[in-house]
Design a protein around this motif. Structure first.
Motif, PDB file in Angstrom:
ATOM      1  N   THR A 155      42.774  56.784  57.127  1.00 46.91           N
ATOM      2  CA  THR A 155      42.275  57.880  56.284  1.00 46.91           C
ATOM      3  C   THR A 155      40.753  57.810  56.171  1.00 46.91           C
ATOM      4  O   THR A 155      40.201  57.504  55.111  1.00 46.91           O
ATOM      5  CB  THR A 155      42.905  57.818  54.880  1.00 46.91           C
ATOM      6  OG1 THR A 155      42.675  56.516  54.313  1.00 46.91           O
ATOM      7  CG2 THR A 155      44.399  58.088  54.939  1.00 46.91           C
ATOM      8  N   GLU A 192      34.237  66.130  54.935  1.00 48.40           N
ATOM      9  CA  GLU A 192      35.198  66.853  55.771  1.00 48.40           C
ATOM     10  C   GLU A 192      36.336  65.940  56.211  1.00 48.40           C
ATOM     11  O   GLU A 192      37.520  66.318  56.143  1.00 48.40           O
ATOM     12  CB  GLU A 192      34.486  67.429  56.991  1.00 48.40           C
ATOM     13  CG  GLU A 192      35.393  68.243  57.906  1.00 48.40           C
ATOM     14  CD  GLU A 192      34.646  68.830  59.088  1.00 48.40           C
ATOM     15  OE1 GLU A 192      35.301  69.474  59.928  1.00 48.40           O
ATOM     16  OE2 GLU A 192      33.415  68.651  59.180  1.00 48.40           O
ATOM     17  N   GLN A 193      35.999  64.734  56.632  1.00 46.90           N
ATOM     18  CA  GLN A 193      37.034  63.792  57.048  1.00 46.90           C
ATOM     19  C   GLN A 193      37.914  63.386  55.872  1.00 46.90           C
ATOM     20  O   GLN A 193      39.141  63.277  56.010  1.00 46.90           O
ATOM     21  CB  GLN A 193      36.404  62.543  57.662  1.00 46.90           C
ATOM     22  CG  GLN A 193      35.932  62.713  59.087  1.00 46.90           C
ATOM     23  CD  GLN A 193      35.532  61.372  59.704  1.00 46.90           C
ATOM     24  OE1 GLN A 193      35.072  60.462  59.014  1.00 46.90           O
ATOM     25  NE2 GLN A 193      35.706  61.247  61.006  1.00 46.90           N
ATOM     26  N   ALA A 195      40.344  66.109  54.972  1.00 47.53           N
ATOM     27  CA  ALA A 195      41.371  66.197  56.005  1.00 47.53           C
ATOM     28  C   ALA A 195      42.364  65.038  55.879  1.00 47.53           C
ATOM     29  O   ALA A 195      43.582  65.228  56.045  1.00 47.53           O
ATOM     30  CB  ALA A 195      40.732  66.206  57.384  1.00 47.53           C
ATOM     31  N   SER A 196      41.869  63.842  55.585  1.00 52.63           N
ATOM     32  CA  SER A 196      42.751  62.688  55.405  1.00 52.63           C
ATOM     33  C   SER A 196      43.701  62.889  54.245  1.00 52.63           C
ATOM     34  O   SER A 196      44.902  62.595  54.334  1.00 52.63           O
ATOM     35  CB  SER A 196      41.915  61.421  55.175  1.00 52.63           C
ATOM     36  OG  SER A 196      41.178  61.053  56.328  1.00 52.63           O
ATOM     37  N   ALA A 220      44.636  65.772  52.884  1.00 51.42           N
ATOM     38  CA  ALA A 220      45.571  66.856  53.186  1.00 51.42           C
ATOM     39  C   ALA A 220      46.665  66.405  54.146  1.00 51.42           C
ATOM     40  O   ALA A 220      47.846  66.753  53.979  1.00 51.42           O
ATOM     41  CB  ALA A 220      44.807  68.040  53.772  1.00 51.42           C
ATOM     42  N   THR A 221      46.288  65.612  55.135  1.00 52.06           N
ATOM     43  CA  THR A 221      47.234  65.221  56.176  1.00 52.06           C
ATOM     44  C   THR A 221      48.172  64.115  55.740  1.00 52.06           C
ATOM     45  O   THR A 221      49.375  64.148  56.017  1.00 52.06           O
ATOM     46  CB  THR A 221      46.474  64.766  57.436  1.00 52.06           C
ATOM     47  OG1 THR A 221      45.655  65.843  57.899  1.00 52.06           O
ATOM     48  CG2 THR A 221      47.431  64.340  58.541  1.00 52.06           C
TER      49      THR A 221
END
Length: 220
Positions: free
Chosen positions: A136, A180-181, A184-185, A187-188
């Motif tokens: 993550t 941003e990362q 995304a981590s 959310a994923t």
């Protein structure tokens, strides 16, 4: 399943002791500054035997006692390879003014004798538990979340480090950080978990994915 936790040192980073049962093998997660004495008391009180140190990321407040704990017990520490450099140069991952704030603190000897990389590792079986490993990045390049699956009435347990807190998320302004990362981590790997999944964060109180989904201002 056994879980105990306490905030360690001036950084108040949460250190956890986790095992399949009381009186058995244990995993030590994120032993931070001055964690050793309190950790020894927890292990002795519950008759737990440490078999590994798990690190959610490489920042000093989470790894300061990793070498002391791992080497004293003769056990390995696990860390994602992208954060490995922090064990040798902790200031490289902190803000420019961190050196002044940490003046007088011994920043040497942070690397345990045995460090096993979590790069490309998706699962660990230790202390009677199966842990899924999610990379993550966002707070640091090598941040990970450890997931322990639900079992009967016990919900899934997520050791989120500094990726997700109760009511907040990890900072992204330090070297290797990326908003941003991080989003995304989350959310994923986290918002895809069930509402009942328990969040054991790197700082602050516990929460659930449902509570964070509903009320965390960074996620709503």
């Amino acid at each position: 399943m056994f879980i105990a936790g306490f905030p360690a040192g001036s950084f108040q980073a949460n250190c956890y002791v986790i095992g399949g049962e009381r009186g058995g093998d244990a995993l030590v997660v994120d032993p931070g500054q001055d964690a050793s004495e309190r950790l020894s008391s927890v292990l002795a009180e519950h008759r737990m035997r440490p078999v590994a140190v798990l690190l959610t990321h490489g920042h000093l407040d989470h790894v300061a006692s990793a070498a002391a704990v791992a080497d004293a017990a003769g056990i390995p520490a696990y860390l994602h390879g992208a954060d490995d450099y922090m064990l040798d140069d902790p200031l490289a991952a902190l803000s420019p003014g961190a050196g002044v704030m940490l003046a007088g603190m011994d920043l040497t000897g942070l690397r345990p004798d045995t460090v096993l990389t979590l790069t490309d590792v998706e699962e660990l079986r230790l202390a009677g538990l199966t842990l899924q490993i999610d990379h993550t990045p966002g707070h640091t390049g090598g941040g990970v979340v450890y997931r322990i699956g639900a079992d009967g009435d016990r919900p899934e347990v997520l050791l989120t480090g500094d990726t997700l807190f109760a009511g907040s998320i990890g900072r992204t302004d330090l070297p290797g950080g990326s908003t941003e990362q991080l989003m995304a981590s989350i959310a994923t790997h986290l918002l895809t978990r069930g509402d009942e999944a328990v969040v054991l964060p790197g700082h602050g109180p516990t929460s659930t994915i449902g509570d964070e989904r509903r009320s965390n201002p960074f996620l709503t």
